[in-house]
Structures are given as C-alpha cells and as structure tokens.
Design a protein around this motif. Structure first.
Motif, short mmCIF file in Angstrom:
data_model
loop_
_atom_site.label_atom_id
_atom_site.label_comp_id
_atom_site.label_asym_id
_atom_site.label_seq_id
_atom_site.Cartn_x
_atom_site.Cartn_y
_atom_site.Cartn_z
N SER A 346 40.09 -7.65 7.73
CA SER A 346 38.96 -6.39 8.26
C SER A 346 39.37 -5.16 8.53
N THR A 347 38.50 -3.97 8.08
CA THR A 347 38.67 -2.73 8.47
C THR A 347 38.51 -2.12 9.92
N TYR A 348 39.28 -1.35 10.68
CA TYR A 348 39.04 -1.60 12.78
C TYR A 348 38.94 0.25 12.27
N TYR A 349 38.63 1.02 13.23
CA TYR A 349 38.72 2.37 13.50
C TYR A 349 39.12 2.01 14.91
N GLY A 350 40.47 2.68 14.76
CA GLY A 350 40.76 2.57 15.97
C GLY A 350 40.75 4.62 16.78
N ILE A 351 40.65 4.37 18.10
CA ILE A 351 40.55 5.32 18.73
C ILE A 351 41.19 5.30 19.47
N LEU A 352 42.22 6.19 19.96
CA LEU A 352 42.93 6.96 21.24
C LEU A 352 41.87 7.65 22.27
N GLY A 353 42.32 7.12 23.28
CA GLY A 353 41.82 7.60 24.49
C GLY A 353 41.97 7.93 25.85
N MET A 354 41.56 8.72 26.28
CA MET A 354 42.48 8.44 28.07
C MET A 354 41.47 8.46 29.33
N ASP A 355 41.92 7.15 30.00
CA ASP A 355 40.67 6.76 31.27
C ASP A 355 40.94 8.36 32.25
N GLY A 356 39.84 8.82 32.15
CA GLY A 356 40.26 10.36 33.12
C GLY A 356 41.15 11.09 32.87
N ASN A 357 41.97 11.34 33.10
CA ASN A 357 43.32 11.88 33.76
C ASN A 357 44.79 11.33 33.83
N SER A 358 44.27 9.78 33.26
CA SER A 358 45.00 8.51 33.35
C SER A 358 45.32 8.02 34.25
N THR A 359 45.94 8.49 34.98
CA THR A 359 45.63 7.99 36.53
C THR A 359 45.45 8.06 37.55
N SER A 360 43.62 9.01 37.53
CA SER A 360 42.59 8.53 38.14
C SER A 360 41.18 9.29 37.59
N SER A 361 39.97 8.87 37.62
CA SER A 361 38.81 8.82 36.48
C SER A 361 37.58 8.93 37.70
N GLY A 362 37.06 9.48 36.82
CA GLY A 362 35.47 9.60 37.49
C GLY A 362 35.33 10.79 38.38
N ASN A 363 34.48 11.11 39.69
CA ASN A 363 34.05 11.78 40.25
C ASN A 363 34.57 12.62 41.19
N GLY A 364 34.46 13.35 41.37
CA GLY A 364 36.06 14.20 41.91
C GLY A 364 37.14 14.71 41.57
N VAL A 365 37.30 14.06 39.87
CA VAL A 365 38.83 14.04 39.31
C VAL A 365 38.42 15.48 38.20
N ILE A 366 39.10 15.89 38.73
CA ILE A 366 39.61 17.70 36.86
C ILE A 366 39.92 16.35 35.46
#
Ligand SMILES: *[C@@H]1O[C@H](CO)[C@@H](O)[C@H](O)[C@H]1NC(C)=O
Ligand SMILES: *[C@@H]1O[C@H](CO)[C@@H](O)[C@H](O)[C@H]1NC(C)=O
Ligand SMILES: *[C@@H]1O[C@H](CO)[C@@H](O)[C@H](O)[C@H]1NC(C)=O
Ligand SMILES: *[C@@H]1O[C@H](CO)[C@@H](O)[C@H](O)[C@H]1NC(C)=O
Ligand SMILES: *[C@@H]1O[C@H](CO)[C@@H](O)[C@H](O)[C@H]1NC(C)=O
Ligand SMILES: *[C@@H]1O[C@H](CO)[C@@H](O)[C@H](O)[C@H]1NC(C)=O
Ligand SMILES: *[C@@H]1O[C@H](CO)[C@@H](O)[C@H](O)[C@H]1NC(C)=O
Ligand SMILES: *[C@@H]1O[C@H](CO)[C@@H](O)[C@H](O)[C@H]1NC(C)=O
Ligand SMILES: *[C@@H]1O[C@H](CO)[C@@H](O)[C@H](O)[C@H]1NC(C)=O
Ligand SMILES: *[C@@H]1O[C@H](CO)[C@@H](O)[C@H](O)[C@H]1NC(C)=O
Ligand SMILES: *[C@@H]1O[C@H](CO)[C@@H](O)[C@H](O)[C@H]1NC(C)=O
Ligand SMILES: *[C@@H]1O[C@H](CO)[C@@H](O)[C@H](O)[C@H]1NC(C)=O
Length: 607
Positions: A346-366
């Motif tokens: 099977s062929t897959y799409y691989g997509i690199l990501g970063m959750d927020g700034n890598s140590t925190s995510s969500g509201n209030g985080v740049i």
C-alpha cells in the motif's frame, strides 16, 4: 514477526464501517444579543468521515467572550495567540473581529524555541529583533491563519458529486470600519480574499485598528453536512503554519511497518553542545500517515487540526515510535519515526507535523495551532520475508529490510545478523593488527589513509554485504538480484525444478550462507551493495590484506550501481530514498589490480 493483538486503531477502523450516522453535540458561540452573550446548542447529523473519532469533536471548552462594545452587532472577538473553533454550514459566512486593543497590544516575549539549526543563515531570534524595532511603527503585523478541521461529505444523491472536489473555505479580511462584515459580494477595495489550500490559510497583514474577518463556505450541492474550522490570530507569529518542503525521508518498510527520518536538524560536529542538545531533546516532530486511498483527509492535507483528528497513523494511537538518532549520512542528529499497523503493498502519505511549538500547544502558545510540512509518499512491501531492522548494536548504521522469516522475532533476527558481522570484524581486526599502522608515518602503508580509515571502510562494506537489503521476490526491477530460490515459499510452494534461476549458484543461494541455514527466508530479492563500497575498501586498506573486487559478470552479480535521482538501486549504509546531494561520486576511485593476500579468506564467502 510477532504481531500484537488488535489495537484501538484497528478497532476503530472496524467501527468505521459499522457507523452510518454519527450524532455529535456541537456548541457554537456565534449568537449574541445586545447586552450579553448567548450559547447556541446545536445537535446535528454529520455523515462520518472515513474514520470515526473516539473523543468529542469540539475539544476546547468555550468560555463566554467579550463583545466589541461599540454597537457592531454580534461580532465575536479573537484574542492574541488564540484559536477559535466554529462549525459553518455550506453557503454560510461568519464574521469575527481581532480588536485594535490586541492589535496594538504588547507582544509576547519570544519563547525559548528549539536548539539552533547551525546551518540556517536566518535564525528565528533575528526576526524577532526586527519585530521589536517595528513596534515603534504605527502599523503592527497581524498573523491570521485557518485550519479546516472537519469537511462536509459528498452528497451521493447529487449527480455533481462524482467529479466534485471539496470547495475550500474562503477568508475575507478587512481593516476598514466601513466593512465590518467582510464576505462574498462586498466591496473588493475594502477587503482581501484568501482561499484555504488543502485545509490551510495563512495571511500576514499590517494593521493599526480593528481587523475584521469573514469566513465563508461556498454554495455547493455536491457536498452535504458542515465544515468545522479553527481560526487563529496573533501579533507574535502565525498560530497555524505550513511549510512547503517535506523535511521527511523514507528509509524502508516491510509489510506492516515503515521507518522515516527528518532531515538533519543541525550540521554541528559531534561533541559540540548544539549537537548534544539535539540528541538529548524530547523528539520535537510528529508524523501523520494515511493510506492514499483514505479519503478522510483528502483536501485537508495541510491542516494540523484535521490530520491530528483523522489520520490513520498519528500521535496517540500507539502505532508510532519516535526518537532522535544520528544514524545516516553525515551522522547528524535527526528524528526517526518507526510505525506499524500498515497494510502490505500500500502507498501512504507521510506528513511531518509539529504539535504547537513542540513543547506546548493550544491557546496562549505562540504557534499553538501546530505546523505541517508538505506530504510525501512511500510504499509498503508485498512479501512477508523481508523485515525492517534498525538500531543494531554493532552494525548501527543498518536501517533497512533484511531477509527474514515470519517465525523469527526481530530481536532474534537482529542478533543473528549482528553477531555474525561482529565476528567477521574481529577476524579482520586480528589481520589488521599485523600491519604497521599506528607507527611512524614512514612505515605506514599510506600517507593519505590510515588504519582507522581502513577499519571504517571495512565495517561499512562488511555490514552492507553480510546483512543484505531485501526486496519483494514478486518485484521485477532490473537492479534486483533473486536469491535463495531453491527454498520453498512460506506457503509451501517451490519454483519448478527446471526453473532457470535454480541453475545458477548466484540465484540459488544467499550471498551469506548463514541466511539460508539459520534464517531460511525462502526466495527473496536483494538490492545489491553499491560497487563503491567495495572500491572504497580496496582503496583504503593496506594492499597486504589482499582485498580485491570481482570483475566482469561476477561484479554485476555481486554489486549494484547508484541511481542519479536518489532512488535506492544499490545498498549503502545510511540510505534513505531521494536524499538530495546525498552522494558524491569519488572520481579518483579506480579498479586496480590487487595482490591476493591473506585477506582473501572472507572474499570467497561474501563477494
Ligand atoms: C449561498 O446561497 C444563498 C442563497 O442564494 C446566499 O444567500 C448565500 O450568500 C450564498 N453563500 C455564498 C457563500 O455565496
Ligand atoms: C512553547 O510555549 C511555551 C508556553 O508559551 C513555552 O514555555 C515553551 O518554552 C515553548 N517551547 C519552545 C520549544 O519554544
Ligand atoms: C444533494 O443532491 C440532491 C440532488 O442534486 C439535492 O436535491 C440535495 O439538495 C442535495 N443535498 C444537499 C444537502 O445539498
Ligand atoms: C536546517 O537548515 C538547513 C539549511 O538551511 C535546511 O536545509 C534544513 O532543512 C534545516 N533543518 C531543519 C530541521 O529545519
Ligand atoms: C488504492 O489506490 C490505488 C491508486 O489509486 C489503486 O490502484 C488501488 O486499487 C486502491 N486500493 C484500494 C484497496 O482501493
Ligand atoms: C519503541 O521503542 C522503544 C525503545 O527502542 C521500545 O522499548 C518500545 O518497545 C518500542 N515500542 C513500540 C510500540 O514499538
Ligand atoms: C544530512 O547531512 C549529510 C551531510 O552531512 C547529507 O549527506 C545528508 O543528505 C543530509 N540529510 C539526511 C537526511 O541525512
Ligand atoms: C488497510 O486495508 C483495509 C481494507 O482495504 C482498509 O479498510 C484500512 O483502512 C487499511 N488500513 C491502513 C492503515 O491502510
Ligand atoms: C509520490 O511522490 C512522488 C514524488 O514526489 C510523486 O511523483 C508521485 O506522484 C507521488 N504519488 C502519489 C500517489 O501521490
Ligand atoms: C590505531 O590507533 C587507534 C587510536 O589510537 C586505535 O583506535 C586503532 O584500533 C589502532 N589500530 C590498530 C590496527 O592497532
Ligand atoms: C506462494 O507464494 C508465492 C510467493 O509469494 C506465490 O508466487 C505463489 O503463487 C504462492 N502459491 C500459492 C499456491 O499460493
Ligand atoms: C519445465 O517443465 C515443465 C513440465 O515438465 C515444462 O512444461 C516447461 O516447459 C519446462 N520449462 C522450462 C523452462 O524448461
């Protein structure tokens, strides 16, 4: 290979087909009245995307929000480094305001950030210094970004649906108080239109007053249901981001699993503090993988919000193992991703990501809304007798599929190959110790190279040759060498006794007899070691060792050639598919005549 019992991921896939209609309770906070704020509670029917989610969709609890106190009826305010989730119907336009108090308000202090990428000419600290200067200017930079989190599904009763692609959300931005509700059909001089691409929209504007934003879902009958999006606003940096490079390389796969690496995160030398910082860091990136036939993410490939909810392979479903490694060309730090529960062939799409700034995510985080890189793709193997092996103790640069047997677990398999290579290496060290290496330069065998170079070249060659790179027997690429065809396949069948491949010792056995005896993989194909590995060995090591490379047909039966486009057509340590500039051809290498010496003991078995 042992295969664990059904995981939540797999059960979820099963559940997908059972679920026909998914009822979700969705809150949205767009209704207001003059004095205060009202909640609208909506119960909607949503046709499920390809995969059913196992936690509530609207993640953030929504707090009552302040309304702009100047009679602009019903605009919900956006905050600095905030992402707001909202449902939107097909044909609907929703309006928001990023108020001037926030536009002109204080910037957040820059976060610590990741360790430096030493080769990068412009570091992030440089840009934030510019930002501080610009604080003096009237206009401020405002970052507006959007991720589409949920898309409507195809309206199967509509004739238009067969050829339709998902209409993207459109974002209208106005800085004019005369156009407080930007949207379709409004004066084009008083608004700028941005279209989300694959679920992502990012705009950077200059503003000194209120910024009015309209989000619009165009009319279509080919789709039904709702969209859900996250709108992010910031004066510091974009809340969501997308980068148009893959930053991700495919190392190899077997039928269930794959190994991918990021690009080098730095070019620092081993031993420097920067190098160590990267090796010690909590792996900062995450990966999303989806079967190319999984339509659940179609049109949302650049949305962190969508990928993080709908990807088949994603953080949190226990399919992924990440770590930092220095394995690979240049031995620089990078992150590696090993993941399982893939389908074969099977062929897959691989997509690199970063959750927020890598140590925190969500509201209030740049940058709290996450970052996505461009999708790449890779394919899993068809045959069960090639197993992905990496993190060996001795042949630590080996990371590819090797001839295997489904009955052997990967620890036992690794042990067989690694200890075999190690014992060859010990014999070689014994031979090398008889040659003047570490003496004065006069008695050294060469001024240009020393014994350490010979040891390194030998180890490269030895690991690549004793641990062959395995490929599907069913594949017919011309660079593949069939091996061990005399043994039965796992289903018990054998090639017919008069088959031509059975007539040659090259194809009727493995390069390393240990494989046929101890591993018994059945017929497989080998991606031959690169010819330059042998040349390097011969060129680097003392002639007295008697190494020589085969010539003529025997050379082509034993070694392969590199492809100029970065495809892996021969095996070398640290290989990854389509690495740019990963290989430099050494023009000085020559296929000279070499004296046969006492080193030949190994050549007969392995060349
Ligand atoms: C969709 O059509 C309706 C009815 O014609 C209209 O009111 C609405 O503005 C349209 N929406 C968009 C985004 O064009
Ligand atoms: C991420 O954001 C948090 C909160 O703002 C901050 O404490 C942390 O240092 C940031 N991490 C990085 C790697 O910049
Ligand atoms: C689905 O398509 C049919 C046929 O074109 C149409 O009558 C119906 O209104 C569509 N449904 C939606 C929700 O757009
Ligand atoms: C580090 O910088 C180099 C050169 O600018 C770039 O090619 C590479 O992608 C960067 N790596 C990361 C992880 O950003
Ligand atoms: C997946 O997509 C590929 C390419 O479009 C196609 O050849 C293959 O048959 C599909 N597989 C399934 C299971 O739908
Ligand atoms: C992930 O890697 C660690 C360390 O190599 C190992 O102990 C663990 O079993 C692995 N987990 C999975 C799911 O492969
Ligand atoms: C890492 O850097 C080396 C050179 O130091 C280069 O050959 C290689 O292509 C780079 N990328 C990866 C993923 O190894
Ligand atoms: C594996 O294949 C099945 C059947 O085609 C499909 O439903 C499932 O989504 C696939 N899983 C992955 C991870 O590709
Ligand atoms: C996979 O990636 C290659 C190289 O970028 C591209 O040419 C090919 O079209 C992609 N295949 C799919 C199915 O997206
Ligand atoms: C030569 O010296 C180096 C370092 O001093 C050592 O690692 C290596 O094993 C020595 N080689 C031989 C053949 O003695
Ligand atoms: C047995 O497996 C081989 C290789 O996968 C295949 O070519 C052959 O058709 C299979 N035979 C049967 C009877 O399934
Ligand atoms: C092998 O033998 C079979 C049956 O005995 C025969 O039909 C076939 O032509 C032979 N193939 C070759 C390559 O000789």
């Amino acid at each position: 290979m042992q295969f664990p019992k059904l995981t939540p991921l797999q059960s979820r896939f099963a559940a997908t087909f059972a679920a026909t209609v998914l009822l979700l309770v969705l809150y949205y906070a767009l209704f207001t009245n003059s004095g205060g704020f009202a909640y609208a509670l909506e119960v909607r029917e949503i046709a499920p995307p390809a995969i059913v989610h196992d936690y509530p969709l609207l993640i953030e609890g929504r707090k009552p929000e302040e309304i702009v106190g100047r009679g602009t009826s019903g605009l919900t305010t956006l905050g600095n480094n905030q992402g707001k989730l909202s449902n939107i119907n097909i044909g609907e336009t929703q309006n928001w305001v990023f108020p001037k108090e926030t536009v002109n308000g204080p910037k957040s202090s820059p976060p610590k950030g990741l360790p430096a990428n030493i080769t990068a000419p412009s570091s992030s600290t440089a840009t934030s210094v510019v930002g501080d200067h610009e604080l003096k200017k009237r206009a401020n930079t405002v970052y507006i970004s959007l991720n589409t989190c949920i898309k409507p599904s195809l309206n199967s009763t509509s004739p238009a649906s067969s050829s339709a692609s998902l209409p993207p959300l459109t974002v209208y931005i106005s800085t004019s108080d005369n156009n407080q509700r930007p949207g379709p059909g409004k004066n084009a001089d008083e608004q700028t239109e941005y279209t989300a691409d694959q679920g992502y929209m990012g705009a950077t504007i200059q503003a000194s007053g209120d910024v009015y934003i309209g989000v619009s879902a165009s009319n279509t009958s080919a789709f039904s249901g709702i969209y859900n999006y996250e709108l992010g606003t910031s004066v510091d940096a974009s809340y969501h981001s997308y980068e148009d490079s893959t930053n991700l390389y495919f190392v190899d796969s077997d039928i269930h699993s794959a190994l991918l690496i990021t690009d080098n995160v730095t070019q620092s030398d081993p031993g420097t503090p920067n190098y160590q910082e990267w090796m010690d860091i909590e792996p900062p990136f995450t990966i999303f993988a989806n079967n190319i036939n999984n339509s659940g993410i179609y049109g949302l490939e650049r949305s962190y919000c969508a990928l993080n909810q709908w990807s088949q392979i994603r953080k949190g479903n226990n399919a992924i193992n990440t770590s930092m490694t220095s394995r690979g060309l240049g031995n620089e730090p990078k992150e590696q991703f090993y993941f399982t529960y893939l389908n074969s062939s099977s062929t897959y799409y691989g997509i690199l990501g970063m959750d927020g700034n890598s140590t925190s995510s969500g509201n209030g985080v740049i940058g709290g809304g996450g970052k996505i890189w461009r999708a790449m793709n890779f394919t899993t193997k068809a045959d069960d007798n090639c197993a992905l092996l990496y993190n060996l103790d001795f042949c630590s640069q080996v990371a590819y599929a090797v001839p295997s047997n489904p009955d052997l677990d990967s620890t036992a398999l690794a042990q067989i190959y690694d200890s075999n290579a190690q014992s060859y290496y010990q014999n070689f060290k014994n031979s090398l110790s008889l040659i003047p290496c570490n003496t004065s330069s006069i008695s050294m065998y060469s001024l240009a190279v020393g014994c350490a170079d010979c040891e390194a070249a030998y180890k490269q060659w030895l690991c690549a040759v004793t641990i062959p790179r395995c490929y599907d027997f069913s594949s017919d690429y011309s660079f593949l060498q069939p091996r061990n065809v005399g043994q039965a396949f796992f289903n018990g069948t054998k090639l017919p006794a008069n088959h031509s491949l059975l007539q040659s010792p090259v194809t009727n056995a493995s390069r390393n007899p240990l494989i046929d005896e101890k591993i018994k993989p059945g017929p497989y194909k080998e991606i031959l070691p690169c010819q330059d590995l042998c040349n390097d060995l011969v060129r680097t090591c003392p002639a007295a060792l008697g190494f020589s490379c085969p010539t003529g047909k025997l050379l082509n039966d034993s070694y392969g050639y590199r492809a100029s486009n970065g495809d892996i057509t021969c095996s070398y340590l640290g290989a990854a598919y389509y690495l740019n500039g990963g290989y430099r051809v050494d023009v000085n290498m020559s296929m000279g005549m070499f004296l046969a010496g006492f080193g030949l003991w190994l050549a007969s078995a392995l060349f």
